[in-house]
Design an enzyme around this catalytic site. Structure first.
Site, mmCIF file in Angstrom:
data_model
loop_
_atom_site.group_PDB
_atom_site.id
_atom_site.type_symbol
_atom_site.label_atom_id
_atom_site.label_comp_id
_atom_site.label_asym_id
_atom_site.label_seq_id
_atom_site.Cartn_x
_atom_site.Cartn_y
_atom_site.Cartn_z
ATOM 1 N N LYS A 32 8.157 0.400 -19.754
ATOM 2 C CA LYS A 32 6.836 0.843 -20.148
ATOM 3 C C LYS A 32 6.694 1.880 -21.201
ATOM 4 C CE LYS A 32 6.763 3.742 -16.101
ATOM 5 N NZ LYS A 32 6.389 3.977 -14.551
ATOM 6 N N TYR A 244 6.253 32.144 -36.068
ATOM 7 C CA TYR A 244 4.810 32.626 -35.793
ATOM 8 C C TYR A 244 4.764 33.599 -34.574
ATOM 9 C CZ TYR A 244 2.767 28.764 -38.390
ATOM 10 O OH TYR A 244 2.565 27.810 -39.408
HETATM 11 C C1 LIG Z 1 7.635 4.170 -13.780
HETATM 12 C C2 LIG Z 1 7.831 3.400 -12.539
HETATM 13 C C3 LIG Z 1 9.043 3.122 -12.327
HETATM 14 C C4 LIG Z 1 10.212 3.629 -12.983
HETATM 15 O O1 LIG Z 1 10.708 4.944 -12.682
HETATM 16 P P1 LIG Z 1 11.744 5.586 -13.006
HETATM 17 O O2 LIG Z 1 11.573 7.053 -12.129
HETATM 18 O O3 LIG Z 1 11.607 5.966 -14.252
HETATM 19 O O4 LIG Z 1 12.992 4.840 -12.790
HETATM 20 C C5 LIG Z 1 9.325 2.144 -11.057
HETATM 21 N N1 LIG Z 1 8.211 1.765 -10.355
HETATM 22 C C6 LIG Z 1 6.923 2.173 -10.711
HETATM 23 C C7 LIG Z 1 5.772 1.773 -9.820
HETATM 24 C C8 LIG Z 1 6.869 3.022 -11.866
HETATM 25 O O5 LIG Z 1 5.408 3.369 -11.967
#
Ligand SMILES: *Cc1c(COP(=O)(O)O)cnc(C)c1O
Length: 348
Positions: A32, A244
């Site tokens: 994702k 800054y």
């Molecule tokens: C994002 C997500 C994962 C992966 O999580 P990580 O901590 O990056 O391994 C797995 N399951 C769900 C439901 C998620 O939303």
């Protein structure tokens, strides 16, 4: 320009390392958010060649793009599930909808539907059907012929947290209610919690890219090297200040270098005065505030003879993802997914 070199063979090696932790289970890949900023199409193609056949994304649009990238034959789960009017798109792109609400169940009671998974809430209170429904609606849910039942751990990165075992026990009952359906509980950190957390399928994301804090018996490789170039080297005079807000005061003459990267590239401003950049393997502290396109390093104690054009590593073998994220007061997740569109992605 800042560059991110994505080490796809290391990502594949990390996938194999995680796969070896749970010999009885299939290991999926969570890609994702464009594979946590590193490029979902390229990452998923490399993983598919290595034998990964199951991918997770968050949105329908991500699923449709990933389907084009990996072709038929891989299973793609869409974690956020369908909204009104999207059910046919799931079917057409052969995406597996993760159903996690009453609305999802209602939308899925149509002939236009494709395959689905069922997400049960075992304590995180974010997404998932209530546990109670698993008993009362078991027959109706089975009729949907889910290809997976899943839940998500709230505290997997804290192995001592009693919530992990509580969620596992609750999820075991779910898995028992669907004895013929594969079950999945563990994200990356969940994979480190032991055999009881593997079930039939694990869902690592961040660990594939070299993040998380694995236990001593697990070694992950660097997933991405973030670098940019020094464009100015100069002497900062005693009793002047840098950047800054003039937050970095020079009590003596210091050798400074300006590097072409800033918070617009994802080098979080919260890392001002805390983050380091590595030059030829030597850490050099950030002097003062990180600007939008620039950051100044104090290279007085760095390697000798640094000139414009020299490379500075902000993520990589030396600049460890979780340590750099901690210096910015955040997690590897946010640092990776925050890499800006201006950062040129290269693949090796
Ligand atoms: C994002 C997500 C994962 C992966 O999580 P990580 O901590 O990056 O391994 C797995 N399951 C769900 C439901 C998620 O939303």
């Amino acid at each position: 320009m800042p560059r991110a070199t994505v080490l796809t063979s290391n990502i594949v090696d990390n996938w194999r390392t995680l796969d070896a932790l749970h010999p009885g289970a299939t290991t999926a890949a969570v890609v994702k958010a464009d594979a946590y900023g590193l490029g979902a199409a390229k990452v998923a193609r490399a993983l598919k060649i290595a034998g990964c056949q199951t991918f997770f994304v968050a949105y329908l649009e991500e699923g449709m793009a990933l389907r084009k990238a990996v072709g038929k034959g891989a299973r793609i789960f869409v974690l956020n599930g369908p909204m009104r009017g999207e059910v046919a798109a799931y079917r057409d792109a052969e995406l597996t909808a993760v159903l996690s609400s009453e609305l999802h169940l209602k939308l899925w009671s149509t002939a236009a539907r494709g395959t689905c998974a069922i997400h049960v809430d075992t304590g995180m209170n974010r997404l998932g059907l209530p546990l109670a429904m698993i008993d009362t609606e078991a027959t109706a849910l089975r009729r949907l012929a889910p290809v997976l039942v899943m839940s998500h751990l709230a505290c997997a990165d804290d192995p001592k947290n009693p919530m992990n075992a509580a969620q596992r026990r609750a999820f075991e009952e779910v898995a028992d209610t669907f004895p013929d359906t594969p079950a999945s509980l563990a994200n990356s950190a969940g994979c480190y919690l032991g055999k009881g957390y593997g079930f039939d399928l694990t869902r690592p994301g961040l660990a594939l890219y070299g993040g998380t804090t694995p236990p001593a018996n697990v070694t992950l490789k660097t997933g991405v090297v973030l670098e940019s170039t020094i464009i100015n080297v100069f002497k900062g005079r005693k009793d002047t200040s840098v950047g800054y807000g003039a937050t970095y005061s020079l009590s003596e003459d210091r050798l400074l270098a300006t590097c072409a990267i800033g918070y617009a590239d994802g080098l979080l401003r919260a890392g001002s005065g805390k983050l380091k950049g590595w030059i030829d393997g030597v850490p050099c502290p950030v002097a003062g505030r990180i600007s939008m396109d620039l950051v100044t390093l104090d290279i007085t104690d760095g390697p000798k003879g640094i000139k414009p054009g020299a490379h500075v590593e902000f993520l990589g073998e030396h600049a460890k993802l979780e340590a750099q994220a901690a210096a910015c007061g955040t997690l590897g997740y946010e640092l990776l997914t925050g890499l800006g569109p201006r950062v040129q992605r290269n693949y090796r």
